[in-house]
Every structure is written in structure tokens, then in C-alpha cells.
Enzyme design. Structure first.
Site, PDB file in Angstrom:
ATOM      1  N   LYS A  20     -16.393  49.240  50.721  1.00 17.05           N
ATOM      2  CA  LYS A  20     -17.818  48.938  50.527  1.00 17.05           C
ATOM      3  C   LYS A  20     -18.004  47.462  50.191  1.00 17.05           C
ATOM      4  CE  LYS A  20     -19.580  53.467  49.285  1.00 17.05           C
ATOM      5  NZ  LYS A  20     -20.136  54.308  48.227  1.00 17.05           N
ATOM      6  N   GLU A  79     -26.584  45.999  43.975  1.00 14.23           N
ATOM      7  CA  GLU A  79     -25.343  46.226  44.731  1.00 14.23           C
ATOM      8  C   GLU A  79     -24.813  47.649  44.539  1.00 14.23           C
ATOM      9  OE1 GLU A  79     -22.843  45.637  46.592  1.00 14.23           O
ATOM     10  OE2 GLU A  79     -23.230  43.618  47.285  1.00 14.23           O
ATOM     11  N   ASP A  80     -24.213  48.203  45.590  1.00 15.91           N
ATOM     12  CA  ASP A  80     -23.581  49.521  45.445  1.00 15.91           C
ATOM     13  C   ASP A  80     -22.061  49.427  45.504  1.00 15.91           C
ATOM     14  OD1 ASP A  80     -23.445  48.910  48.228  1.00 15.91           O
ATOM     15  OD2 ASP A  80     -23.032  51.023  48.625  1.00 15.91           O
ATOM     16  N   SER A  98     -25.883  40.382  52.370  1.00 14.68           N
ATOM     17  CA  SER A  98     -25.074  41.471  52.924  1.00 14.68           C
ATOM     18  C   SER A  98     -23.867  40.942  53.686  1.00 14.68           C
ATOM     19  CB  SER A  98     -25.948  42.299  53.868  1.00 14.68           C
ATOM     20  OG  SER A  98     -25.149  43.154  54.657  1.00 14.68           O
ATOM     21  N   ALA A  99     -22.792  41.720  53.678  1.00  8.93           N
ATOM     22  CA  ALA A  99     -21.596  41.360  54.451  1.00  8.93           C
ATOM     23  C   ALA A  99     -21.743  41.748  55.923  1.00  8.93           C
ATOM     24  CB  ALA A  99     -20.385  42.075  53.869  1.00  8.93           C
ATOM     25  N   THR A 118     -26.689  53.581  55.076  1.00  9.01           N
ATOM     26  CA  THR A 118     -25.744  53.364  56.170  1.00  9.01           C
ATOM     27  C   THR A 118     -24.288  53.453  55.720  1.00  9.01           C
ATOM     28  OG1 THR A 118     -26.218  51.074  55.720  1.00  9.01           O
ATOM     29  CG2 THR A 118     -27.140  51.975  57.747  1.00  9.01           C
ATOM     30  N   LYS A 154     -17.352  39.131  49.954  1.00  6.40           N
ATOM     31  CA  LYS A 154     -17.383  39.627  48.567  1.00  6.40           C
ATOM     32  C   LYS A 154     -15.995  40.183  48.246  1.00  6.40           C
ATOM     33  CE  LYS A 154     -22.134  41.197  49.392  1.00  6.40           C
ATOM     34  NZ  LYS A 154     -23.005  42.372  49.630  1.00  6.40           N
ATOM     35  N   ASP A 197     -28.321  43.796  48.326  1.00  8.46           N
ATOM     36  CA  ASP A 197     -27.326  44.174  49.326  1.00  8.46           C
ATOM     37  C   ASP A 197     -28.034  45.141  50.292  1.00  8.46           C
ATOM     38  OD1 ASP A 197     -24.762  44.733  50.531  1.00  8.46           O
ATOM     39  OD2 ASP A 197     -24.787  46.628  49.422  1.00  8.46           O
ATOM     40  N   LEU A 198     -27.455  45.361  51.452  1.00 10.04           N
ATOM     41  CA  LEU A 198     -28.125  46.228  52.436  1.00 10.04           C
ATOM     42  C   LEU A 198     -27.541  47.653  52.449  1.00 10.04           C
ATOM     43  CD1 LEU A 198     -30.082  46.469  54.916  1.00 10.04           C
ATOM     44  CD2 LEU A 198     -28.125  45.823  56.325  1.00 10.04           C
ATOM     45  N   ASP A 199     -26.307  47.731  52.957  1.00  7.95           N
ATOM     46  CA  ASP A 199     -25.685  49.047  53.169  1.00  7.95           C
ATOM     47  C   ASP A 199     -25.460  49.774  51.842  1.00  7.95           C
ATOM     48  OD1 ASP A 199     -25.228  48.832  56.059  1.00  7.95           O
ATOM     49  OD2 ASP A 199     -23.823  47.239  55.530  1.00  7.95           O
TER      50      ASP A 199
HETATM   51  C1  BG6 Z   1     -21.084  45.899  54.228  1.00 10.52           C
HETATM   52  C2  BG6 Z   1     -20.651  47.342  54.161  1.00 10.52           C
HETATM   53  O1  BG6 Z   1     -22.425  45.811  53.838  1.00 10.52           O
HETATM   54  O2  BG6 Z   1     -20.959  45.384  55.549  1.00 10.52           O
HETATM   55  C3  BG6 Z   1     -19.251  47.498  54.720  1.00 10.52           C
HETATM   56  O3  BG6 Z   1     -20.674  47.771  52.817  1.00 10.52           O
HETATM   57  C4  BG6 Z   1     -19.193  46.910  56.134  1.00 10.52           C
HETATM   58  O4  BG6 Z   1     -18.907  48.852  54.745  1.00 10.52           O
HETATM   59  C5  BG6 Z   1     -19.643  45.451  56.086  1.00 10.52           C
HETATM   60  O5  BG6 Z   1     -17.870  46.969  56.636  1.00 10.52           O
HETATM   61  C6  BG6 Z   1     -19.640  44.794  57.456  1.00 10.52           C
HETATM   62  O6  BG6 Z   1     -20.594  45.431  58.241  1.00 10.52           O
HETATM   63  P1  BG6 Z   1     -20.732  45.279  59.821  1.00 10.52           P
HETATM   64  O7  BG6 Z   1     -22.056  45.940  60.118  1.00 10.52           O
HETATM   65  O8  BG6 Z   1     -20.762  43.807  60.118  1.00 10.52           O
HETATM   66  O9  BG6 Z   1     -19.562  45.944  60.418  1.00 10.52           O
HETATM   67 MG    MG Z   2     -23.376  47.920  50.041  1.00 11.02          MG
END
Ligand code: BG6
Ligand code: MG
Length: 219
Positions: free
Chosen positions: A45, A169-170, A114-115, A17, A145, A9-11
Site C-alpha cells: 500500500k 493516508e491509509d 498519490s503514488a 481501489t 513513499k 492519498d488516493l487509493d
Molecule cells: C498507490 C497504491 O496509491 O499507488 C499502490 O496504494 C499502487 O497499491 C501505487 O501500487 C501505484 O499505483 P499505479 O496505479 O500507478 O499502479
Molecule cells: Mg493509499
């Protein structure tokens, strides 16, 4: 030994972030007159931008027009992106770089799952784009997710079976997605929050090379 693949996962896993997402949503919630705590933020998240706004509105029992929703979504993303303008490799969370390098040195395929729709520029700015053999982000999926879609596509692109994928994943939603996909879920963060994960570490500094070697060698 079967060939494995590692999905990150990224964030909140690769980069710190998650705090910027929280701060940007908090500003929106304040303007809407909705109380929004760090505990509430766990619900957001791993969740898509559109769904995140809906969760905040549900928390405040508020309904707004689609036009207003679009306005808040735009404001959230502009605010979030403004925090990333000067982003560089210093934003990479401790020991993440070392784990990526260890996996590369051991010829392990690596994917992003990542989402976020902002994933690629973040990987570019932090200088780690080249570590990823596949990138699946919020632009590639229709189901957020805890739906496992993002991780299943990543496993497919890495050419591995879902049960041979290891997911870092967090978020609760992300751990659930990995578990539904029958992948090995590794929670990065608080063990109370992420108790559904197969393994949990506070951060990557707590993950030993032996642990990763065992994952690679597992039958
Ligand atoms: C996820 C984050 O990785 O991405 C969420 O955990 C975030 O907090 C989601 O809302 C969507 O991200 P973005 O950058 O497309 O707004
Ligand atoms: Mg995350």
C-alpha cells in the site's frame, strides 16, 4: 492561526481501489507461485508499481529478468485498469465527498498526494477532479513513499509550510512519509496497522466537523 493545506492519498482513502490493486497483484503472485496474503498486501500500500513487484518477488525469494518484470507490470496495470472501466462516483468512500466539500466551503487548499500513475483518470471518472488545487502523483515523483517527496511537492504547490499540512493516508509508508515531512498524519483504517499516525480513524464517517475545524484553527 496559520494557513493550512489538506493532502489526500488516493487509493484506499478517497476511493476503494486498494482492493483492485490487491486482486491484480494476487493474480500475478499466483502465476509466479508466490503466496500472497492480505497481510502481505499492507507492504504494497502506498508503494509504487515497480517497487510492489519487487516486494512480491522478495516475499517469494524469486528472481526474474527485467523483460519478465516488464511483462508482469504491464499485466498488473491492464488487469487493474479493466476493473476501473465502469468506475463512477459510487466508488468514492463514505463521507469523503462531504469532507472535501466542507474544506472547500472553508476555503482550505486541497491537494492529492498519490503514488499512482492512474490518479487523474480516477479523479475524472469519480467527478471530483475540480476539488483539487494541486495534483501530485506517481508521474511527478522519483522517490516513493515513505520518502516524503510527494507530500513536500504538494505542500509547495499549495504554498503552505510542510508543518501546516494535514495528510490523510491509509498506508504505513504514507504515514511515515507524512511524519518525516513533519506534517500532521491522519491514518484512515486499522489502528493497529497505522499506529504511527498522529490521529487514526476507521473511515471518514468517524471524523467530525469539529475535528476538522480544530485542524484548520490550530496555531
Ligand atoms: C498507490 C497504491 O496509491 O499507488 C499502490 O496504494 C499502487 O497499491 C501505487 O501500487 C501505484 O499505483 P499505479 O496505479 O500507478 O499502479
Ligand atoms: Mg493509499
Amino acid at each position: 492561526m496559520s494557513s493550512k493545506g489538506f493532502i489526500f492519498d488516493l487509493d484506499g482513502v478517497i476511493v476503494d481501489t486498494a482492493k483492485y490493486h490487491f486482486l491484480a497483484w494476487k493474480k500475478i503472485a499466483d502465476q509466479l507461485g508466490i503466496e500472497f496474503t492480505e497481510e502481505n498486501n499492507e507492504l504494497l500500500k502506498g508503494v509504487s508499481r515497480v517497487r510492489s513487484l519487487d516486494i512480491i518477488l522478495e516475499l517469494g525469494r524469486k528472481e526474474v529478468s527485467q523483460q519478465d518484470k516488464n511483462k508482469w507490470l504491464l499485466q498488473k496495470n491492464e488487469d487493474y485498469l479493466s476493473q476501473l472501466v465502469d468506475m463512477d462516483s459510487s466508488e468514492i468512500l463514505p463521507a469523503v465527498f462531504e469532507v472535501l466539500q466542507f474544506l472547500k466551503d472553508h476555503n482550505q487548499p486541497i491537494a492529492l498526494g498519490s503514488a499512482s500513475k492512474n490518479a487523474r483518470p480516477i479523479l475524472e471518472k469519480t467527478g471530483i477532479l475540480s476539488y483539487f488545487d494541486a495534483i501530485v502523483d506517481g508521474n511527478d515523483v522519483t522517490n516513493a513513499k515513505p520518502d516524503p517527496e510527494v507530500f513536500l511537492i504538494a505542500a509547495q504547490l499549495l504554498n503552505i509550510k510542510p508543518e501546516n499540512a494535514i495528510v490523510f493516508e491509509d498506508s504505513v509508508a504514507g504515514i511515515q512519509a507524512a511524519n518525516i515531512a513533519k506534517m500532521t498524519s491522519i491514518g484512515i483504517g486499522d489502528k493497529t496497522v497505522l499506529h504511527q499516525a498522529k490521529f487514526i480513524f476507521k473511515d471518514f464517517t468517524k471524523i467530525s466537523q469539529e475535528f476538522i475545524e480544530d485542524l484548520i484553527k490550530a496555531p
